[in-house]
Design an enzyme around this catalytic site. Sequence first.
Site, PDB file in Angstrom:
ATOM      1  N   GLU A  60       0.820  -1.208   0.000  1.00 55.60           N
ATOM      2  CA  GLU A  60       0.000   0.000   0.000  1.00 55.60           C
ATOM      3  C   GLU A  60       0.861   1.268   0.000  1.00 55.60           C
ATOM      4  OE1 GLU A  60      -2.492  -3.303   0.793  1.00 55.60           O
ATOM      5  OE2 GLU A  60      -0.670  -2.669   1.847  1.00 55.60           O
ATOM      6  N   ALA A  84     -10.223  -0.480   3.202  1.00 58.18           N
ATOM      7  CA  ALA A  84      -9.732   0.672   3.954  1.00 58.18           C
ATOM      8  C   ALA A  84      -8.884   0.245   5.143  1.00 58.18           C
ATOM      9  CB  ALA A  84     -10.907   1.526   4.421  1.00 58.18           C
ATOM     10  N   HIS A 129     -11.505  -6.173   7.964  1.00 61.75           N
ATOM     11  CA  HIS A 129     -12.055  -5.819   6.660  1.00 61.75           C
ATOM     12  C   HIS A 129     -13.257  -4.884   6.750  1.00 61.75           C
ATOM     13  CE1 HIS A 129      -9.752  -9.454   5.659  1.00 61.75           C
ATOM     14  NE2 HIS A 129      -9.724  -8.993   4.428  1.00 61.75           N
TER      15      HIS A 129
END
Length: 337
Positions: A60, A84, A129
Amino acid sequence: MARMNMIQAINSALEVTMARDPDVIVMGEDVGYFGGVFRATAGLQAKYGKTRVFDTPITEIGIVGVAIGMGAYGLRPVPEIQFADYIYPALDQLVSEAARLRYRSAGDFTAPITVRSPYGGGIFGGQTHSQSPEGIFTHVSGIKTVIPSTPYDAKGLLIAAIEDNDPVLFLEPKRIYNGPFDGHYDRPSKNWGSHPAGEVPEDHYRVDLGTAATVRVGNDVTILAYGTMVHVALNTIEELGIDAEVIDLRTLVPLDIGAIEASVKKTGRCVIVHEATRTSGFGAELSALVQERCFHHLEAPVERVTGFDTPYPHSLEWAYFPGPVRIGEALKKVMKD
């Protein structure tokens, strides 16, 4: 106009902007051939090629760091963070580089990147999640934070975000990705599935950042919400028969303070609803703003209905997030005063 769910609307926004601007680049884990874990980028690589829609390694910080460099060079990258919950490794790049680039360079460089990411509950993802990290980013000057609640808004806001010259975090509520939601977050919904959810123009249009939407006009109490919680709030007041005004914030930064102030001064009461944890959640900032600007118009203290200040097991998702029961209790409380 076409019937689209939110996934289809997001895909349409990406396709429209890529067709209009060759500098728009889509990148991220599995966004190419696979079309993304939720299929939001399906078909884009086949149409625009591997140089404009490409898969990245699972890093990321690398995804966002490369996107910032591409943006400074003149491109308009749209990196996807698969969930996210995984955005934290990229936090330093977003905070220290993207948010500050315009200021550090005295306007010589910008970071016109739009970081897309599914957020919140809806898939029993638990603490790995289903997090809602929006409050972290609203604290950072220089980053715009956008959260749609309808397919129409999702497309228009995403187009506006991609065309914006500053970094935008575009959080997509996955509970309402695929179609209708009956507003009950305290029980599984029978409506989970790939069903159309709204009329969406097929061509280019924008929903300006920084403009809230009054999705229901009312006189007795103002509900401030965004994302999935807009639908939960609407369901709750329908069941209770309360004449509430529901404001869908749509963008948290920039925030439409004028719309909030006008509504609360009219109703005299305010309930704030969001999925994120209560402490330091964005609802705390909203509550402070309402107190500062509407104090003499308030008939009752501002109420917040939020997620709990704790990680949660996957199986307790329906109990963790605000549902009609808890929202109803808050509404009844402010209506008493």
